[in-house]
Design a protein around this motif. Structure first.
Motif, PDB file in Angstrom:
ATOM      1  N   UNK A  70       0.819  -1.211   0.000  1.00  0.00           N
ATOM      2  CA  UNK A  70       0.000   0.000   0.000  1.00  0.00           C
ATOM      3  C   UNK A  70       0.852   1.259   0.000  1.00  0.00           C
ATOM      4  N   UNK A  71       1.619   1.483   1.095  1.00  0.00           N
ATOM      5  CA  UNK A  71       2.306   2.764   1.258  1.00  0.00           C
ATOM      6  C   UNK A  71       3.787   2.717   0.911  1.00  0.00           C
ATOM      7  N   UNK A  72       4.322   1.520   0.645  1.00  0.00           N
ATOM      8  CA  UNK A  72       5.712   1.435   0.219  1.00  0.00           C
ATOM      9  C   UNK A  72       6.732   1.381   1.344  1.00  0.00           C
ATOM     10  N   UNK A  73       6.278   1.441   2.620  1.00  0.00           N
ATOM     11  CA  UNK A  73       7.213   1.371   3.732  1.00  0.00           C
ATOM     12  C   UNK A  73       7.883  -0.001   3.762  1.00  0.00           C
ATOM     13  N   UNK A  74       9.138  -0.039   4.224  1.00  0.00           N
ATOM     14  CA  UNK A  74       9.792  -1.334   4.407  1.00  0.00           C
ATOM     15  C   UNK A  74       9.935  -1.596   5.903  1.00  0.00           C
ATOM     16  N   UNK A 133       3.374   0.856   9.232  1.00  0.00           N
ATOM     17  CA  UNK A 133       3.054   2.263   8.958  1.00  0.00           C
ATOM     18  C   UNK A 133       1.561   2.481   8.700  1.00  0.00           C
ATOM     19  N   UNK A 134       0.974   1.645   7.840  1.00  0.00           N
ATOM     20  CA  UNK A 134      -0.410   1.912   7.447  1.00  0.00           C
ATOM     21  C   UNK A 134      -1.370   0.770   7.784  1.00  0.00           C
ATOM     22  N   UNK A 135      -0.833  -0.368   8.203  1.00  0.00           N
ATOM     23  CA  UNK A 135      -1.686  -1.481   8.599  1.00  0.00           C
ATOM     24  C   UNK A 135      -2.220  -2.317   7.459  1.00  0.00           C
ATOM     25  N   UNK A 136      -1.898  -1.949   6.224  1.00  0.00           N
ATOM     26  CA  UNK A 136      -2.437  -2.707   5.088  1.00  0.00           C
ATOM     27  C   UNK A 136      -1.724  -4.034   4.937  1.00  0.00           C
ATOM     28  N   UNK A 137      -2.464  -5.030   4.491  1.00  0.00           N
ATOM     29  CA  UNK A 137      -1.878  -6.324   4.143  1.00  0.00           C
ATOM     30  C   UNK A 137      -1.765  -6.395   2.637  1.00  0.00           C
TER      31      UNK A 137
END
Ligand SMILES: Nc1nc2c(ncn2[C@@H]2O[C@H](COP(=O)(O)OP(=O)(O)OP(=O)(O)O)[C@@H](O)[C@H]2O)c(=O)[nH]1
Ligand SMILES: [Mg+2]
Ligand SMILES: [Zn+2]
Ligand SMILES: [Zn+2]
Ligand SMILES: [Zn+2]
Lengths: 113, 264
Positions: free
Chosen positions: A75-79, A91-95
């Motif tokens: 989703x947000x691209x965080x690693x 970071x965003x909780x997306x799976x």
């Protein structure tokens, strides 16, 4: 015990390298094993000892480089570091997190003579 | 310490040895004095995956199947989730319509292949012995001994095991995970690799739900947490629920395999 067939594959890779590179004895094998892979290192060590018998890798020391799990959020691209393949993004909780590292099962290098 | 002679080399000298040879400090000399002999230990970079050969054989199987126009499915699950029962029911429903061949993987016995043959389909039993999964080579060899027909199905029942069959590509179009309602809702979290590798999950033995505390919605939610794209069919191989949807999915796959082979 899939470690049995993985160990047999490792010995095959090593024997092929022996033909290619012209060595007759392996002193040390280094393998990269991902923390998220299905490999139990001690089971692989045990299986490797028997799979290597009679090959150029017989008696070789087996060393594991454990690769920690790491993923990137779809989703947000965080690693982030991953404990399981389905950890949510911190970071965003997306799976799910796309797994970048941690699934490795590979022969990295050999010390040979 | 001087590494040529072993003397102190720190200004102190032995009477018999005035240090005519050049003194080399220890650290550098250790490198300089022991040059790597050609027959000594050297490092070989290998950088090869343990699954590399299996993957190559899977690619070959996939190519063969694509050329033939056969839709291949790899059924993975715990022991006893209902794979063979599902296959027998599938054969019954597709009889005379879609040609089906079956590869049965078990550590021991040919009981499952016997069940398939009794249901009227060609089957090869692969006994893996101590091995806990089928690999691509076993499947490639079995494929040569089966009548694979254009527009048909190859259904592969893997060894009952939720761990390693996930890692071994057989050349199939899809892995299908079967989870039965007697196993516990949390199996997808405990064996995430398997449910991530699968494109379809059959939640089987749903006829038993009235007798169990199993929470089917929770099981589906866990499967989707691990694999948001997974398709799920609630089924009963013995009572028939969900079977129409499963059979339609297989029919569509077989038809697509036939079209793609014709277009290639
Ligand atoms: N109630 C119910 N029982 C089922 C269903 N499907 C299978 N069974 C029963 O579950 C048991 C195991 O079924 P199998 O088809 O042999 O399971 P399997 O997954 O092939 O087992 P292994 O090959 O040994 O791993 C049998 O007694 C089946 O009759 C179902 O949908 N509902
Ligand atoms: Mg079976
Ligand atoms: Zn296995
Ligand atoms: Zn995110
Ligand atoms: Zn000296």
């Amino acid at each position: 015990m899939h470690e049995l067939s993985l160990a047999a594959s490792a010995v095959e890779l090593i024997e092929a390298a022996a033909v290619r590179e012209g060595f007759s004895r392996v002193r040390r094998v280094r393998m990269e094993i991902g923390a998220l892979s299905c490999v139990e290192p001690e089971a692989l060590r045990f299986a490797f000892e028997s799979a290597a018998a009679g090959s150029c890798a017989a008696g070789a020391a087996l060393e594991f480089l454990v690769v920690a799990g790491e993923g990137r959020c779809s989703g947000c691209g965080a690693t982030a570091e991953l404990e399981t393949v389905y950890d949510p993004c911190p970071a965003c909780g997306a799976h799910p997190m796309q797994v970048l590292r941690g699934m490795e099962m590979r022969v990295k290098d050999l010390d040979v003579e | 310490m001087c590494t040529t002679c072993g003397c102190g080399g720190d200004g102190a000298t032995l009477e018999s040895h005035p240090h005519a040879h050049p003194y080399v400090p220890r650290k550098r000399s250790a490198v300089a004095v022991i040059p790597p002999a050609p027959d000594e230990v050297r490092r070989i970079e290998v950088e090869q995956d343990l699954l590399a050969r299996n993957d190559a054989e899977a690619v070959a199987n996939r190519k063969t199947l694509a050329q033939l126009g056969v839709f291949a499915i790899n059924l993975v699950s715990s022991p006893g989730s209902g794979k063979t029962t599902l296959l027998v029911e599938t054969l019954r429903r597709l009889a005379g319509e879609v040609p089906v061949a079956v590869i049965e993987g078990d550590q021991q016995t040919s009981r499952d292949a016997d069940r398939i043959r009794a249901a009227g389909a060609p089957a090869i039993q692969v006994n893996t012995g101590k091995g806990c999964h089928l690999d691509a080579r076993m499947v490639g060899q079995a494929m040569q001994r089966l009548p694979l027909q254009n527009g048909g199905l190859l259904l592969i029942e893997n060894v009952g095991n939720l761990v390693c069959p996930a890692a071994f590509d057989l050349g199939e179009a899809h892995k299908v995970a079967i989870l039965s309602v007697t196993e516990g809702e949390d199996k997808p979290l405990k064996y995430p690799d398997m449910f991530r590798a699968a494109d379809l999950m059959l939640l089987n033995k749903c006829d038993l739900l009235p007798h169990l505390a199993f929470d089917a919605d929770q099981a589906e939610a866990f499967a989707r947490r691990v694999n948001p794209a997974i398709r799920i069919i609630r089924s009963s191989a013995t009572h028939g629920s969900g079977m129409d949807e499963w059979i339609d999915w297989l029919r569509a796959g077989a038809a697509a395999a036939r079209r793609e082979a014709a277009a290639a």
